[in-house]
Scaffold this active site. Structure first.
Site, PDB file in Angstrom:
ATOM      1  N   HIS A 437       0.815  -1.209   0.000  1.00 38.98           N
ATOM      2  CA  HIS A 437       0.000   0.000   0.000  1.00 38.98           C
ATOM      3  C   HIS A 437       0.853   1.264   0.000  1.00 38.98           C
ATOM      4  CE1 HIS A 437       0.594   1.022   4.310  1.00 38.98           C
ATOM      5  NE2 HIS A 437       0.576  -0.282   4.533  1.00 38.98           N
ATOM      6  N   CYS A 456       2.505  -4.963   7.101  1.00 34.01           N
ATOM      7  CA  CYS A 456       2.223  -4.673   5.699  1.00 34.01           C
ATOM      8  C   CYS A 456       3.432  -4.006   5.036  1.00 34.01           C
ATOM      9  CB  CYS A 456       1.005  -3.773   5.586  1.00 34.01           C
ATOM     10  SG  CYS A 456      -0.567  -4.624   5.898  1.00 34.01           S
TER      11      CYS A 456
END
Length: 537
Positions: A437, A456
């Site tokens: 992301h 992440c």
């Protein structure tokens, strides 16, 4: 009495008859061993049965030259970072001699043949898939080892021709990074045989460009050994030719060599010999060899069955590479999980992208990070634009929540410039709920070591990557236009794109030189221990 001339045809005939008799006896002996093999193969493992099926039941290890050549080839597996004694080459030769010296029955010779073939198949399996089962040292491992079936007919032909290196080449990964790691291992072992490199004395103060110090000649020698400086008298002892320069001066050429070293070890590239650079310089060559061996094993886990186009996340290298269908490669920097919230190794496929995402705070982050801040200062929720939601998704007033016992609430961050996920998320199925992301914290990409996230992967320039994925999969979408609209939207790719998250602490750079990375998740020691553990049986 016949003349010598008359005896010659008779001698030739007798010789031919004796030779034919020897061949017949040899064939008869091999046939007996083959019969004994056939009796035992039914109860053996499938791999052995398949190997002898490829040979039409013929024994493989009845000639001294074949056994000796195989033993020598097993010793050469050191070049792959494996331990030759795992395969007992000396015991193999001794076992053959015993069988031959005692002229043992076909059953004993068949047992030896099976033993040698089992060793061959074990070595091939280790070369192809690794000696260590990754699940045994990493319970969260999710990357299938996608090695193709071995061509046992080709292996059999290589054995018959005593071309054992050819047999090994059929098994080991054919990818260029694997060969570069092997070449690097050979190079560092050569350095070790030459005595390694000198250790720099501990310093209280950093060594800076332009400084004059007695450690500088030692630093020159250290960098020359690994090739950061050309090995020339003028490099090791500046001023020898001109008689002018002080060999203890930390000059510009040496500074550039130090910067190359720092770049290859993911250190801040400033040319200053501070504590972290000195620590990296003083790692013994034996530890670097162990590090290369560990990563050869990781390469055997990964470098098979790779698709033509895929996204590779290099966790310890803080890099992402997208190998595009047209052969071009898009690369960028990433931020990965902190040591206590590790980014996992896994293999999946990017299925869709979320533009202008919301962010629901994951339970672990909520419990360990966010709730303590909210309890200290309720204003944190407004500053971070976090909504409080009940179990069924209804909006709650933060002032009416008992934050000491909040129950089953959720915190959700609205889309916007401060959203923790940024403007786009690349999603792929996985049990860890990690993804690629964007991030509003762009400044973190400036650091050389970037383990700052909660698992992440934050990607620098992720909007460019997203557009490449749309273009390369025939997905009709324009990232910038959709982001500008501000609405949260999922867009599915016309074709999923494979993604691999993997952990390397040594990797060949684009120029072929080895890049050593800090073992941020402390995984090398467990793998090295397992790799060096003797085989049972």
């Amino acid at each position: 009495m016949p003349s010598a001339k008359g005896l010659m045809p008779l001698i030739l005939v007798v010789g031919m008859l004796l030779s034919m008799s020897g061949w017949a006896l040899a064939e008869e002996g091999e046939a007996a061993v083959a019969d004994a093999l056939a009796e035992r193969l039914a109860e053996k493992e499938a791999g052995l049965r398949d190997f002898y099926a490829a040979r039409e039941g013929r024994p493989a290890w009845q000639e001294a030259e074949t056994v000796g050549g195989f033993a020598a080839a097993l010793r050469s597996l050191e070049a792959d970072g494996l331990t030759p004694q795992d395969y007992r080459p000396d015991a193999l030769v001794a076992g053959y001699r015993q069988v031959q010296a005692e002229e043992q029955a076909p059953a004993a010779r068949a047992r030896f043949d099976l033993q040698a073939s089992r060793i061959l198949l074990t070595a091939l399996r280790h070369l192809q898939r690794g000696k260590v089962d990754p699940h045994s040292i990493d319970p969260d491992w999710e990357v299938p080892i996608d090695a193709p079936p071995l061509d046992l007919a080709a292996v059999s032909r290589a054995v018959d021709g005593q071309r054992f290196e050819q047999a090994f080449a059929l098994a080991r990964p054919s990818a260029a990074p694997y060969e570069r790691l092997r070449a690097g291992l050979a190079r560092y072992r050569h350095i070790e045989r030459q005595g390694g490199w000198p250790k720099l004395p501990q310093r209280q103060q950093s060594l800076r460009p332009g400084d004059i110090h007695d450690d500088v000649p030692l630093l020159r020698e250290r960098l020359a050994i690994i090739g950061e400086l050309e090995v020339m008298v003028a490099d090791l002892f500046p001023g020898v030719e001109s008689g002018a320069a002080d060999p203890r001066r930390y000059d510009d050429a040496l500074v550039e060599a130090v910067k190359r070293f720092q770049r290859r070890h993911l250190l801040e590239v400033d040319g200053i010999i501070g504590p972290r650079t000195q620590e990296a310089l003083n790692v013994p060559v034996g530890e670097r060899i162990a590090q290369i061996r560990v990563n050869l094993e990781r390469a055997r886990w990964l470098l098979h069955g790779l698709p033509d186009s895929f996204v590779l996340v290099d966790i310890a290298g803080y890099r992402i590479s997208y190998f595009r269908p047209d052969g071009r490669v898009w690369r960028s920097r990433i931020v990965v999980g902190r040591p206590y919230r590790r980014t996992p190794s896994l293999r999946s496929a990017i299925t869709h992208l979320t533009l202008n995402p919301t962010w629901t705070v994951p339970p672990t982050i909520l419990r360990e990070d966010v709730l303590p801040k909210v309890r200290r200062d309720l204003g944190y929720l407004w500053r971070e634009d976090l909504m409080v939601l009940g179990p069924s998704g209804q909006r709650l007033d933060p002032r009416e929540v008992d934050w000491s016992r909040p129950g089953n609430i959720m915190l959700r961050q609205r889309p916007g410039p401060q959203n923790a996920l940024g403007r786009v998320v690349l999603r792929f199925p996985n049990e860890h709920l990690v993804y690629l992301h964007d991030t509003p914290a762009q400044g973190l990409f400036a650091s050389e070591q970037r383990a700052f996230s909660s698992g992440c992967i934050r990607v620098q320039g992720v909007l460019e990557l997203a557009q490449h994925l749309f273009d390369d999969t025939g997905t009709p979408a324009h990232v910038a236009s959709l982001v500008a609209k501000g609405a949260t939207r999922n867009i599915y790719l016309e074709r999923p794109v494979p993604v691999i998250l993997h952990y390397w602490t040594v990797h060949p750079g684009e120029d072929g030189e080895l890049v050593f990375r800090p073992d941020i998740y402390q995984r090398d020691a467990a793998l090295l221990s397992a790799l060096d553990r003797p085989l049972s049986g």
